[in-house]
Design a protein around this motif. Structure first.
Motif, PDB file in Angstrom:
ATOM      1  N   GLU A 198      -2.771   9.439  -7.249  1.00 12.53           N
ATOM      2  CA  GLU A 198      -3.493   8.859  -7.182  1.00 12.53           C
ATOM      3  C   GLU A 198      -3.991   7.870  -5.867  1.00 12.53           C
ATOM      4  OE1 GLU A 198      -1.510   6.283 -10.260  1.00 12.53           O
ATOM      5  OE2 GLU A 198      -2.285   7.540 -11.634  1.00 12.53           O
ATOM      6  N   VAL A 199      -2.657   8.538  -4.589  1.00 13.05           N
ATOM      7  CA  VAL A 199      -2.727   7.748  -3.355  1.00 13.05           C
ATOM      8  C   VAL A 199      -4.148   7.003  -2.533  1.00 13.05           C
ATOM      9  CG1 VAL A 199      -0.125   8.021  -2.964  1.00 13.05           C
ATOM     10  CG2 VAL A 199      -2.247   9.581  -1.916  1.00 13.05           C
TER      11      VAL A 199
ATOM     12  N   ASP B   5       5.640  10.511   0.830  1.00  9.34           N
ATOM     13  CA  ASP B   5       6.833  10.866   0.759  1.00  9.34           C
ATOM     14  C   ASP B   5       7.582  11.005   1.378  1.00  9.34           C
ATOM     15  OD1 ASP B   5       3.943  12.653  -0.175  1.00  9.34           O
ATOM     16  OD2 ASP B   5       3.865  12.839   1.991  1.00  9.34           O
ATOM     17  N   THR B   6       8.025   9.746   1.577  1.00  9.17           N
ATOM     18  CA  THR B   6      10.043   9.587   1.638  1.00  9.17           C
ATOM     19  C   THR B   6      10.509   9.807   0.771  1.00  9.17           C
ATOM     20  OG1 THR B   6       9.426   7.268   2.667  1.00  9.17           O
ATOM     21  CG2 THR B   6       9.033   8.659   3.876  1.00  9.17           C
TER      22      THR B   6
ATOM     23  N   LEU C 140       8.918   8.032  -5.939  1.00 15.05           N
ATOM     24  CA  LEU C 140       7.527   7.387  -5.338  1.00 15.05           C
ATOM     25  C   LEU C 140       5.996   8.925  -5.157  1.00 15.05           C
ATOM     26  CD1 LEU C 140       7.785   5.227  -2.500  1.00 15.05           C
ATOM     27  CD2 LEU C 140       7.563   4.936  -5.248  1.00 15.05           C
ATOM     28  N   GLN C 141       7.172   9.583  -3.978  1.00 15.15           N
ATOM     29  CA  GLN C 141       6.057  11.082  -4.761  1.00 15.15           C
ATOM     30  C   GLN C 141       5.652  11.356  -5.534  1.00 15.15           C
ATOM     31  OE1 GLN C 141       7.643  14.720  -2.652  1.00 15.15           O
ATOM     32  NE2 GLN C 141       5.636  15.160  -1.643  1.00 15.15           N
ATOM     33  N   GLN C 142       6.502  11.699  -6.684  1.00 12.34           N
ATOM     34  CA  GLN C 142       6.307  12.493  -8.225  1.00 12.34           C
ATOM     35  C   GLN C 142       5.417  10.893  -8.949  1.00 12.34           C
ATOM     36  OE1 GLN C 142       9.547  13.101 -10.952  1.00 12.34           O
ATOM     37  NE2 GLN C 142       8.337  13.591 -12.343  1.00 12.34           N
TER      38      GLN C 142
ATOM     39  N   LEU D 239       0.975  -1.296   0.078  1.00 16.06           N
ATOM     40  CA  LEU D 239       0.134   0.494  -0.089  1.00 16.06           C
ATOM     41  C   LEU D 239       0.703   1.048   0.130  1.00 16.06           C
ATOM     42  CD1 LEU D 239      -2.399   1.758   0.599  1.00 16.06           C
ATOM     43  CD2 LEU D 239      -2.430   0.924   2.841  1.00 16.06           C
ATOM     44  N   TYR D 240       1.425   1.868  -1.156  1.00 15.77           N
ATOM     45  CA  TYR D 240       1.618   3.093  -0.645  1.00 15.77           C
ATOM     46  C   TYR D 240       0.556   4.501  -0.739  1.00 15.77           C
ATOM     47  CZ  TYR D 240       5.184   0.712  -3.791  1.00 15.77           C
ATOM     48  OH  TYR D 240       6.210   0.162  -4.009  1.00 15.77           O
TER      49      TYR D 240
END
Length: 80
Positions: free
Chosen positions: A53-54, A41-42, A46-48, A8-9
């Motif tokens: 979509e989270v 956010d770490t 992944l943030q980009q 889960l992202y």
């Protein structure tokens, strides 16, 4: 226990992420599976990739869903 099949992202403070986590926890408990969670956010990459979509769920390394997790669809993917 084997490696988690679900990832889960999400991000802290995301209400959709909390709802997704609740569904995933219930389905995992029912089927004897486990999951791992990653805070996007770490990690700038992944943030980009997932920013709008989270939550994003992966099953067995493949993207399964984003925004909402349907429990029946998740059960089906885990049983496949």
């Amino acid at each position: 226990m084997s490696a988690p099949r679900i990832t889960l992202y999400g991000r802290t403070g995301c209400h959709l992420c909390e709802e997704a986590r609740t569904v995933i926890v219930a389905v995992c408990a029912e089927l004897g599976e486990s999951f791992t969670e990653v805070d996007i956010d770490t990690d700038p990459a992944l943030q980009q990739r997932f920013s709008d979509e989270v939550p994003v769920t992966f099953v067995d390394g493949r993207q399964h869903d984003f925004w909402r997790v349907d429990p029946q669809r998740l059960r089906s993917a885990l049983r496949a």
